[in-house]
Design an enzyme around this catalytic site. Structure first.
Site, PDB file in Angstrom:
ATOM      1  N   ASP A  85      42.880  37.997  45.382  1.00  0.00           N
ATOM      2  CA  ASP A  85      42.827  39.033  44.366  1.00  0.00           C
ATOM      3  C   ASP A  85      42.477  40.351  45.046  1.00  0.00           C
ATOM      4  OD1 ASP A  85      42.881  40.006  41.704  1.00  0.00           O
ATOM      5  OD2 ASP A  85      40.701  39.947  41.634  1.00  0.00           O
ATOM      6  N   ASP A 133      41.030  43.696  43.181  1.00  0.00           N
ATOM      7  CA  ASP A 133      39.802  44.297  42.656  1.00  0.00           C
ATOM      8  C   ASP A 133      38.685  43.253  42.619  1.00  0.00           C
ATOM      9  OD1 ASP A 133      40.712  46.982  42.036  1.00  0.00           O
ATOM     10  OD2 ASP A 133      41.954  46.047  40.515  1.00  0.00           O
TER      11      ASP A 133
END
Length: 259
Positions: A13, A15
């Site tokens: 991922d 953020d």
């Protein structure tokens, strides 16, 4: 339980893992550099559909993270891939930004508000009441409802922002129609991402900061999962869920030796 095979490819991922509120997480640059030097296939994933892969490449580059555009996989790209496979050359009414509209154009979709086959909802900086009303009426008239991701909120320096999942709930309340969510935790996003880099779930790992999207998506796609504590999930939150990550670490810096 049998031992997992060595990790040959990585999905992570963005953020909360590589960056937090626009600032790189310490160790993220070293991790990405090691992956690039090793030649292992990898993808940086995001459920945010607003930006193109080239936009995100530029944003990451500005904070010292060199991630090629071809190593970025967004919910917008996954949605376009899904639609191209399911219903190629279709028409859609779209609420979203350039990341979503560009991805749909690239697979040959025509964007129209005149009797479209699909209504597609993604992130936007300004959700227009007029656009939402149009979407509701088109769905009531028979358009199929697709949403890029189910995230109810997104981060900002000022606090939480309503995201696609929340707006989709509004449309569902008005139409009685649930959308098909393409992004995490739908394992479809992970599998299409793995296919894009020629990787297999048995030898791949997912790094994320959210139990309800990243870890769940990796788990359901059959991948090894790493939860980092630099984002939205705190250590005390883990036991609230009926599933667990393979490994919990403080940050991506703890995974550099595995890259």
């Amino acid at each position: 339980m049998s031992e997992r095979k060595p990790i040959e490819s990585w999905l992570t991922d963005m953020d909360g893992v590589l960056m937090h509120e626009g600032v790189p997480v310490p160790g993220a640059d070293v991790f990405i550099t090691k992956l690039r030097e090793s030649g292992k296939p990898f993808l940086v994933l995001t459920n945010n559909s607003m930006y193109t892969a080239r936009d995100l490449h530029a944003r990451l580059n500005r904070i010292g993270l060199e991630v090629p555009a071809e190593n970025i996989w967004t919910s917008a790209l996954a949605t376009a891939k899904f639609l191209d496979q399911q219903h190629p050359g279709g028409t859609a009414y779209v609420i979203g930004e350039a990341g979503l509209t560009t991805a749909l154009h690239d697979v040959g979709y025509v964007l129209s508000d005149a009797d479209p086959e699909f209504v597609i909802l993604g992130e936007t900086r300004t959700y227009s009441f007029e656009a939402l009303t149009k979407a509701i009426r088109l769905i009531n008239d028979g358009a199929r409802f697709i949403a890029t991701n189910p995230d109810n909120t997104g981060p900002s320096p000022q606090g939480a922002l309503p995201a696609t999942g929340s707006v989709a709930a509004l449309i569902t309340k008005a139409t009685g129609r649930e959308p098909y969510f393409v992004g995490k935790p739908n394992p479809l996003m992970m599998r299409t991402g793995l296919n894009a880099i020629g990787a297999h779930s048995e030898t791949s790992a997912m790094i994320g900061d959210r139990m309800d999207t990243d870890v769940l998506a990796g788990l359901e796609a059959g991948m090894e999962t790493f939860l980092v504590l630099t984002g939205l999930t705190a250590k005390e939150d883990i036991d609230r869920y009926p599933f667990r990550p393979t490994t919990v670490v403080d940050s991506i810096a703890d995974l550099v030796d595995l890259a």
